[in-house]
Write an enzyme that holds these catalytic residues in place. Structure first.
Site, PDB file in Angstrom:
ATOM      1  CB  CYS A  66      -0.886   0.028   1.239  1.00 43.85           C
ATOM      2  SG  CYS A  66      -2.015  -1.345   1.328  1.00 43.85           S
ATOM      3  NE  ARG A 125       4.779   1.511  -0.863  1.00 42.03           N
ATOM      4  CZ  ARG A 125       5.392   1.743   0.290  1.00 42.03           C
ATOM      5  NH1 ARG A 125       6.513   2.407   0.302  1.00 42.03           N
ATOM      6  NH2 ARG A 125       4.894   1.324   1.428  1.00 42.03           N
ATOM      7  CD1 TRP A 145       0.213  -6.253  -2.926  1.00 43.57           C
ATOM      8  CD2 TRP A 145       0.007  -6.792  -0.772  1.00 43.57           C
ATOM      9  NE1 TRP A 145       0.683  -7.533  -2.762  1.00 43.57           N
ATOM     10  CE2 TRP A 145       0.569  -7.893  -1.458  1.00 43.57           C
ATOM     11  CE3 TRP A 145      -0.221  -6.910   0.606  1.00 43.57           C
ATOM     12  CZ2 TRP A 145       0.908  -9.081  -0.821  1.00 43.57           C
ATOM     13  CZ3 TRP A 145       0.113  -8.096   1.238  1.00 43.57           C
ATOM     14  CH2 TRP A 145       0.676  -9.165   0.527  1.00 43.57           C
ATOM     15  CG  ASN A 177      -0.031   2.682   3.502  1.00 47.23           C
ATOM     16  OD1 ASN A 177      -0.980   2.644   2.724  1.00 47.23           O
ATOM     17  ND2 ASN A 177       1.143   3.181   3.180  1.00 47.23           N
ATOM     18  CD  GLU A 209      17.804 -14.478  -4.841  1.00 46.97           C
ATOM     19  OE1 GLU A 209      17.110 -14.742  -3.851  1.00 46.97           O
ATOM     20  OE2 GLU A 209      17.570 -13.509  -5.575  1.00 46.97           O
ATOM     21  CD  GLU A 236      10.543 -13.216  -5.937  1.00 51.48           C
ATOM     22  OE1 GLU A 236      11.718 -13.240  -6.355  1.00 51.48           O
ATOM     23  OE2 GLU A 236      10.089 -12.295  -5.246  1.00 51.48           O
ATOM     24  CG  HIS A 291      18.937 -37.339   4.245  1.00 51.53           C
ATOM     25  ND1 HIS A 291      19.247 -38.473   4.950  1.00 51.53           N
ATOM     26  CD2 HIS A 291      20.121 -36.745   3.964  1.00 51.53           C
ATOM     27  CE1 HIS A 291      20.558 -38.565   5.108  1.00 51.53           C
ATOM     28  NE2 HIS A 291      21.112 -37.517   4.511  1.00 51.53           N
ATOM     29  CE  LYS A 310      12.328  -3.961  -5.520  1.00 52.85           C
ATOM     30  NZ  LYS A 310      13.061  -5.214  -5.789  1.00 52.85           N
TER      31      LYS A 310
END
Ligand code: M6R
Length: 614
Positions: free
Chosen positions: A2, A31, A80, A105, A487, A494, A510, A609
């Site tokens: 937001c 964002r 958001w 927010n 990563e 993503e 395992h 973001k």
């Protein structure tokens, strides 16, 4: 996540106000959000509003009607979704009884209790959000005879959680009130006006002069003049600051996506992060600021806290710290912030964050101080962020603005900065002068090595085709390259929406080996180090079960391609910087798979973001 912008502009009329708020919304877009809205208070004491799910450019089609009239006060928001789906009804601003409009927010944690009480008092709810209660609460206070400032102060006292609020009232056309607790809120000061924003870049099209509200502060902007009150209601002065941030939009140039651009900027970004920080075979400790020498002399243990990609950077750094004789522990910030433990003597908490606004990391830092960590250092990419303001020592990564939601150049520059910190602490532990010189030499060679790794682009694009129709992928790594595998898997998840998991390669047998068949791509990170022979065995274990392997290995490591095994050779570099160089082809792989799938690469679904809610 937001974003808030609100303004009182004494000149220019409603058109200028809509333009100012609209540009602020565009600047908040990076964002991540899923709906947007704007509300203005006219001189006729009415509130007019436009809001809709989707992008700011879609909202712009509805803003024409707001341009008419004499409004000079307005609020706008990118939402958001947390409580309630992205819909027009749930988008902010929320209006109560035509009298008060609010943007908010954060999360109001006692919203259910307030909703019950307000429903009994006759307020009607039109959204599923937690924040509509804020509009009702302020409205109730106005109905009780308070002005907007008094109403916001009284309402804020009833709210629990972390929030930032902007409020306007139909009856007070030249007034805007903002309040914060837990979420940042910034006041911009311009000629003939004042603004509130949740993020400094959102005001740079108007002014560079700003102040940061502190916990519990309320700002009252009337006809462009402003007064700040603390949580107790006393008038206070907050430090005036001038932003040195870039006010322009970041150009895409010839790239298709910001993520692609940011991947290819990494040679430069790493060089900028090292600029002025090395001298001969040494690092220059001045980069950490005054008092850092005395701090480093007393550090005996490093605790890193971070989220997502930044957490993986810290995981790599743990290997570096410990190989230099500095005990180090790394913890996910959202877990650390709720965990009590004994703080060892000489403990330094290191917060790692690209944005410096991740609420879990900020709260973890505050928690660290509460439980007894005396010193806090942050590694951050945004000089004007909350994390930088709250840390005792700061090492900035000079990656430049990162727009793509999937972090790329932030990660490689965080690793670069962390290695500088490792050297500073390591030279006080087991890192000998000759070893420091070797690490510095590796760092000096790093920008070129990154540039050479980027030359793998075409080769990686070619193998990416094999992933596009897959639903799952496994990533394997060992030692400091295990977080690199994590990563790589995060990048693929993503932006391509392919389920990807990373495992320490030795862990495969395992359990995860049960997943391996000829439809399961397995990406292995196999640098030429003391673990090479081990990962070669792990590769054989996968191959023996029909797994399709893509192996990123170092030139000269002796891993050959063949049936079911594709090899991409990464430039050979020193052991320490190797995780940084191996990251590059993994970023490229995720990027190319996502372009083939046609996803929204810079704004992947459901993600933001800057993650400013818990
Ligand atoms: O701004 P921060 O580094 O604190 O952000 C932490 C995570 O939210 C972030 O790294 C996230 O995991 C990225 N989307 C990864 O690409």
């Amino acid at each position: 996540m937001c974003g808030i912008i609100g303004a009182v502009l004494c000149e220019g009329g409603a058109g200028a106000l809509v333009d100012t708020l609209g540009e602020g919304l565009r600047r908040l877009e990076y964002r991540g959000y899923d709906s947007a809205g704007m509300a203005l208070v006219g001189g006729d004491k009415t509130i007019r509003r436009a809001r809709r799910p989707g992008r700011v450019r879609e909202l712009e089609q509805d803003l024409g009607a707001l341009r008419e009239g004499d409004a000079r006060t307005g609020i706008a928001h990118t939402r958001w979704a947390t409580h309630g789906a992205p819909s027009e009804a749930n988008a902010h601003p929320h209006i109560c009884n035509g009298a008060v409009a609010v943007v908010c927010n954060g999360i109001v944690e006692n919203h259910e209790e307030l909703r019950r009480a307000q429903t009994e008092a006759g307020f009607r709810f039109t959204s599923q959000t937690d924040t509509e209660v804020v509009a009702h609460e302020i409205c109730a206070q106005v109905q009780d005879g308070r002005d907007l400032l008094g109403a916001v102060q009284a309402a804020a006292a009833k709210l629990k959680g972390a929030y930032a609020i902007g409020a306007v009232a139909a009856g007070e056309p030249g007034r805007l009130v903002g309040a914060r607790r837990g979420s940042p809120l910034i006041v911009g000061i311009a000629d003939g006006g004042a603004l509130i924003v949740s993020d400094v870049p959102a005001l740079l099209h108007v002014t560079r002069d700003y102040l940061v509200l502190e916990e519990g502060d309320v700002v009252d902007i009337v006809d462009g003049a402003f007064t700040v009150y603390d949580a107790a209601g006393s008038e206070v002065q907050r430090e005036l600051r001038k932003s040195g941030g870039d006010s322009g939009a970041v150009e895409l140039g010839n790239y298709r996506h910001y993520m692609e651009k940011e991947i290819f900027e990494q040679g430069r970004a790493v060089a900028d992060t090292l600029e002025g920080r090395l001298s001969g075979g040494h690092i220059l400790e001045e980069m950490f600021g005054a008092g850092s020498g005395a701090l480093f002399d007393r550090v005996k243990f490093v605790k890193c806290i971070a989220c997502g990609t930044s957490f993986y950077a810290a995981m790599v750094a743990r290997h570096w710290f410990e190989s230099c004789g500095v005990p180090c522990d790394v913890e996910i910030a959202s877990e650390f912030r709720y965990r009590r433990h004994t703080v060892p003597d000489g403990a330094l908490v290191v917060a790692v964050s690209q944005s410096g606004e991740t609420i879990d990391t900020l709260e973890a830092l505050r928690h660290a101080r509460r439980i007894g960590y005396r010193d806090a250092l942050c590694i951050c990419n945004v000089a004007e962020s909350s994390l930088v303001r709250e840390s005792d020592f700061v090492l900035l990564t000079h990656a430049g603005r990162e727009i793509g939601v999937a972090s790329t150049k932030a990660f490689t520059t965080q690793l670069t900065a962390l290695l500088l910190l490792v050297i500073a602490l390591g030279r006080r532990a087991a890192l000998a002068a000759a070893a420091e010189s070797e690490l510095v030499a590796e760092l000096r060679a790093l920008p070129t090595a990154v540039a050479r790794a980027l030359e793998l682009n075409a080769a990686v694009a070619a193998v990416a085709r094999r992933f596009a129709d897959k639903r799952h992928a496994l990533y394997l790594g060992r030692g400091a390259h295990y977080p690199v595998a994590l990563e790589g898997a995060l990048k693929l998840k993503e932006i391509s929406y392919i389920h990807a998991e990373a495992y320490p390669a030795g862990e495969l047998k395992h359990g995860p080996l049960a997943l391996v068949d000829n439809d399961m791509p397995v990406v292995a990170v196999a640098p030429n180090n003391e673990l090479l022979v081990k990962i070669k065995s792990n590769i054989q274990e996968v191959r023996a079960r029909g797994g399709q392997l893509l192996v990123f290995t170092a030139e000269g490591a002796g891993i050959r391609g063949g049936d079911g095994v594709t090899v991409v050779e990464v430039p050979s570099v020193g052991d320490a910087v190797s995780p940084i160089v191996f990251t590059v082809p993994l970023q490229l792989l995720a990027y190319h798979v996502a372009t083939i799938k046609g996803t929204d690469i810079d704004k992947p679904r459901n993600l933001a973001k800057a993650v400013t809610v818990e």
